[in-house]
Design an enzyme around this catalytic site. Sequence first.
Site, PDB file in Angstrom:
ATOM      1  N   TYR A 165     -15.532   2.989 -17.729  1.00  0.00           N
ATOM      2  CA  TYR A 165     -14.802   1.748 -17.998  1.00  0.00           C
ATOM      3  C   TYR A 165     -15.627   0.903 -18.965  1.00  0.00           C
ATOM      4  O   TYR A 165     -16.327   1.447 -19.822  1.00  0.00           O
ATOM      5  CB  TYR A 165     -14.503   1.053 -16.659  1.00  0.00           C
ATOM      6  N   LYS A 222       8.988  17.726  -7.562  1.00  0.00           N
ATOM      7  CA  LYS A 222       8.955  18.364  -8.875  1.00  0.00           C
ATOM      8  C   LYS A 222       7.563  18.252  -9.483  1.00  0.00           C
ATOM      9  O   LYS A 222       7.037  19.216 -10.062  1.00  0.00           O
ATOM     10  CB  LYS A 222       9.976  17.692  -9.797  1.00  0.00           C
TER      11      LYS A 222
END
Length: 651
Positions: A296, A351
């Site tokens: 970060y 899915k």
Amino acid sequence: MKRLIEAEREYILAFGVKEEKEGNHLIYSDENIPGKYMHNFINFIDDSYTSDDILNYCERRKKEGFDFAQYKVEGPIDSKRFDVINPHEEIEKCLYCEADISFINNLKEVSDITVKKVTSKEKDDLIKILYNTTVCFGEEYALSNSQRIAQVVLEKNAKVSYYLAYWKDIVVGHLEITCIKNYIVAEDFVILDEYQKKGYGSTLLKRAISEQLSKNRQKVLLTADADDTPKDMYQKMGFCIVGEFSFIRKMFKKDKEENKGTISERSLELHYQKRGKIEVVATVSVSNREDLALAYTPGVATPCLEIQKDINKSYDLTRRWNMCLVVTDGTAVLGLGDIGPEAGMPVMEGKAALFKAFGGVDAFPLCIKSKNVDDIVRTIYLISGSFGGINLEDISAPRCFEVEKRLKEICDIPVFHDDQHGTAIITLAGITNALKVVNKQKEEVKIIVNGAGAAGTSITRLLLIAGYKNIILCDKFGAIYKGKKEGMDSNKEEMAKITNLENQTGLLQDVIKGADIFIGVSGPNALSIEMVKSMADKAIVFACANPTPEIYPEDAKAGGAYIVATGRSDYPNQINNVLAFPGVFRGAFDVRAKDINDEMKLAAAYAIANIIPDEELNCENIIPEAFDPRVCKAVALAVSDAARKTGVNRI
């Protein structure tokens, strides 16, 4: 059974019942037990103690109120619950079916295996090697196994014959045959997984049963374990000729809706337990200041600036290269219809899980709260820069066609509506192999596609691209043709221009006459036995409505269908989109494709079809299994190659 009787002995002795030894037998007498019972505890399994004796003994004790399933022993013996076998429950759990002896005429026989009749000891010794175990496989084991229903129920000093199937010098399966009156009982039927679907099982059955034929034996009784499915039995046998579907399905007497309910309950419990089927997992460690600075701020600013200079570096410096958006508006979720975007989330999560499990593709579910095409297209486009591809899912027709068309025009990443193209790819793969089995040519066959929605339209288009000529598309009002008014829309008008070249009219039962192939992507029970009877010789039926197909395979076979495929996992030849979409996206992502075009879809279909060698094709083996590890790799390579050849690759 041995444990059961030993347990009862302790139970009886606990209450002070008199025990007397007579030879190898123990005799018990008590005023509470009518008569004397003789049990051989020292040598339980021997010629003097038959299964009829066991069954009669259990029946008597059951009538007297003795609980064979589970009980506590009190008195002189410490309280204890025995883990015993209840023969009545075992019989109920066991699955079996019965057929005339002519059944064996429908079994495929191959020449590259040898079937040998062996002794019990030879079989036990070889099975120990086969399973790499020291477990004792003998009569004692068999009597405690639910497969021994025939021996428990019918046997009267019957003789058991043992058969082994060899491929070269390898034992690939085994079978036991017991002849009882007019029955030939086949049980303990096993074919190792890697040798299934080759006809070895059917050859073993056919040769073993044939050896036991006589004028008095007119029936075959086949037993199976309670955890077997019809598909397990099909694969073990490897049917080639028509196949006795109804014979096998007699084993599985539970109502289909009851089975569905059981699965539904288990699935609901799983979803409550997991509270989601996917999660975000970090690929980097963030456990100290340095980790934080690298992953970060401040370090992350550098890759940001690199992407600012060249957007294509977003594929190299972020997960975008492997990230697929799975998106719906919740208007056509499975067979549930318009249930809303939030209710569609479990399917989208599922899915995404399949993408990862089968293709190594990271997928993120998104459910859009709008049925407006403009809203859907704009929403997806605005976030498309975060993904490498877009998988549209469960969007109702005809809006799904416009959504896909407009997104493909404005997005620079692949857009793929799986309900359309995934189904079309698998169907083409199956039809390709089915025609090889029936020895027909694609340019000459007549095809009926029943269902003019997303799947039916895409299947028809891909078949035409693949070179099929004579296709009639039907909706609930019948054949679609030029000039038709009822139930038409712009999509059907377009399909009328390129299909049904003879402009046939009428309902499904009218236009199906003489058809070589029926492809159903419509609804339950749309096809009747009589309709199948009116089709051409060696008819091919793809009944893909789920969970209830247009016609069940046993009924299609009764009508004369030669090859049957469904969308269900409990029958052979499952048309399952999981064979296509993971490999299609894997291949597209591997070359950073801008599009998934027709050439890539054709390549995927033929790659799936070619998984099964021509010599292994038969009526029940025209499409690979969903869990075949070869499929995704083969599809991905074929799709990547087609992308390069058509110039839609970027790397």
